[in-house]
Enzyme design. Structure first.
Site, PDB file in Angstrom:
ATOM      1  N   TYR A  98     -74.651  12.062 -29.548  1.00 48.44           N
ATOM      2  CA  TYR A  98     -73.361  12.752 -29.614  1.00 48.44           C
ATOM      3  C   TYR A  98     -73.230  13.770 -28.485  1.00 48.44           C
ATOM      4  CZ  TYR A  98     -69.915  16.117 -31.349  1.00 48.44           C
ATOM      5  OH  TYR A  98     -68.867  16.978 -31.464  1.00 48.44           O
ATOM      6  N   ARG A 158     -72.858  34.321 -48.226  1.00 45.14           N
ATOM      7  CA  ARG A 158     -73.550  33.865 -47.014  1.00 45.14           C
ATOM      8  C   ARG A 158     -74.997  33.514 -47.328  1.00 45.14           C
ATOM      9  NH1 ARG A 158     -75.812  37.205 -43.267  1.00 45.14           N
ATOM     10  NH2 ARG A 158     -74.412  38.918 -43.819  1.00 45.14           N
ATOM     11  N   LYS A 209     -68.529  13.678 -41.574  1.00 42.94           N
ATOM     12  CA  LYS A 209     -68.334  12.241 -41.409  1.00 42.94           C
ATOM     13  C   LYS A 209     -68.429  11.511 -42.758  1.00 42.94           C
ATOM     14  CE  LYS A 209     -68.191  13.173 -36.966  1.00 42.94           C
ATOM     15  NZ  LYS A 209     -68.677  14.535 -36.838  1.00 42.94           N
ATOM     16  N   ASP A 253     -81.171  12.705 -36.720  1.00 43.77           N
ATOM     17  CA  ASP A 253     -79.766  12.780 -37.104  1.00 43.77           C
ATOM     18  C   ASP A 253     -79.436  11.510 -37.884  1.00 43.77           C
ATOM     19  OD1 ASP A 253     -76.949  12.679 -37.211  1.00 43.77           O
ATOM     20  OD2 ASP A 253     -76.772  13.883 -35.399  1.00 43.77           O
TER      21      ASP A 253
END
Length: 385
Positions: A102, A50, A199, A174
């Site tokens: 989005y 992590r 994406k 973004d």
């Protein structure tokens, strides 16, 4: 002697050029949750995945160089990356957001974090006047998408960065649609770049990933603490899939963009299509601005049909193109934003933007262009409006 490498070469080889220990060309998947210590205060540099994992680190360092940033942080999804950015702000802070973005980003700010006391204003960021007028005493940040989703609106990153700097605001961009291959917001003045690695970076519709890239050490340190503490970290296997996807990013984008331009022009000629929204069309409103701040137009476009009754017929008729959410993969996808990606955007905002029952979005892949156009032709033009 340091050899300067091009974008394509770095993307293919990765920051390490493979595994130095074994000589493996493909960087290994370190599928480990924890790592052995050699003794007290004697760590290998990896303690718990992590906090850091070698495969994730390779993906992060490679993307950071490609994006022109000092460091990158890998998340389990694009939404997780944006969530980490939200944690940079506190109760009472005001944030400006692009009005066309989005739907998941909208949901985060308007629903998930609403009870945390963040104030949000949705602004048409294509106008610097609108941005300036929306700034208040408690404004702390601006988050923009350019080109935007799904209307492909283009925001001037340099001008917005100047506004942010003059008003001591954090500018977050973004960059999912254009990727660092076509656009580098950090070089244009942005403080933070976010990606949905799901994406174009991954490129094969087989992973979930998100990234944040930045240059400021203080911002990066805060984000790393948030990243480790909230736990939405990128898995080793998905990090490896990102490394694999990056190797062909430039080839995939160039082919998809070539297809997109041809499809956009085809759609413009269709008697059943009212308007096409694609940055690569010379008559499109954001075309010139995009050319000034990016080297490409991307592979996402939207179009409006003249009769909304055509929508279900088109979605049921396409055969080569798949009716599915998401974008950025090698397969061409068609999406209906009104009920899918932007279903949770308030009706008044959707109507203002034009995200209505007449709009479809295409994520153009790398298939044969004749097959794609023939598929669209049969689905759209064989239907009488």
């Amino acid at each position: 002697m340091t050899v300067k490498k091009s974008f394509e070469t770095i993307a293919v080889s990765g920051i390490s050029g493979g595994d130095e220990t074994t000589g493996a060309i493909s960087f290994p998947i370190y599928q480990a949750a924890t790592f052995k210590h050699h003794g007290l205060n004697n760590s290998t540099g990896y303690d718990y995945s992590r906090a850091q994992n070698p495969t994730r680190e390779e993906a992060e360092k490679t993307l950071a160089v490609l994006e022109g940033g000092k460091s990158a942080i890998g998340f389990s999804s694009g939404v997780a990356a944006i969530t980490a950015c939200i944690h940079l702000f506190k109760t009472g802070d005001h944030i400006l957001l692009s009005d066309d973005l989005y739907g998941g980003t909208y949901r985060l700010f308007d629903e998930t974090f609403k009870d945390f006391g963040l104030e949000v204003t949705f602004v048409d960021t294509t106008s610097t006047k609108n941005i300036l007028e929306a700034i208040k005493e408690n404004t702390k940040g601006i988050l923009i998408e350019t080109p935007s989703n799904p209307m492909m609106k283009v925001t001037d990153i340099r001008a917005t960065a100047e506004i942010a700097k003059n008003n001591n605001l954090l500018l977050i961009v973004d960059n999912t649609f254009l990727t660092p291959y076509y656009q580098k917001p950090l070089e244009l003045g942005a403080d933070i770049v976010v990606h949905s690695g799901t994406k174009f970076l991954g490129g094969h519709h087989d992973l979930l990933a998100g990234f944040i890239v930045a240059n400021d050490d203080k911002i990066l340190e805060r984000l790393r603490r948030i990243h480790m503490s909230t736990g939405a970290t990128l898995s080793p296997f998905d990090a490896w899939l990102i490394l694999r996807g990056l190797k062909t990013l430039h080839i995939r984008l160039d082919r998809s963009q070539e297809n997109s331009i041809k499809i956009a022009k085809f759609l413009e000629s269709s008697p059943n299509v009212e308007k096409v929204y694609y940055v690569g069309l010379e008559a499109f409103e954001g075309y010139e601005l995009n050319k000034q701040q990016a080297t490409g137009f991307g592979a996402t476009l939207s179009f409006r049909v003249k009769d909304k009754e055509l929508i279900p017929k088109i979605l049921e008729s396409v055969k080569v193109i798949r009716f599915a959410e998401s974008l950025g993969g090698v397969e061409t996808l068609i999406t209906y934003p009104f009920t899918q990606t932007h279903s949770e955007i308030p009706e008044e905002i959707k109507q203002k933007l034009g995200v209505d029952e007449y709009l479809l979005r295409l994520s153009v892949g790398i298939e044969n262009i004749d097959d794609l156009i023939n598929d669209l032709d049969k689905a759209i033009n064989s239907i009488k409006s």
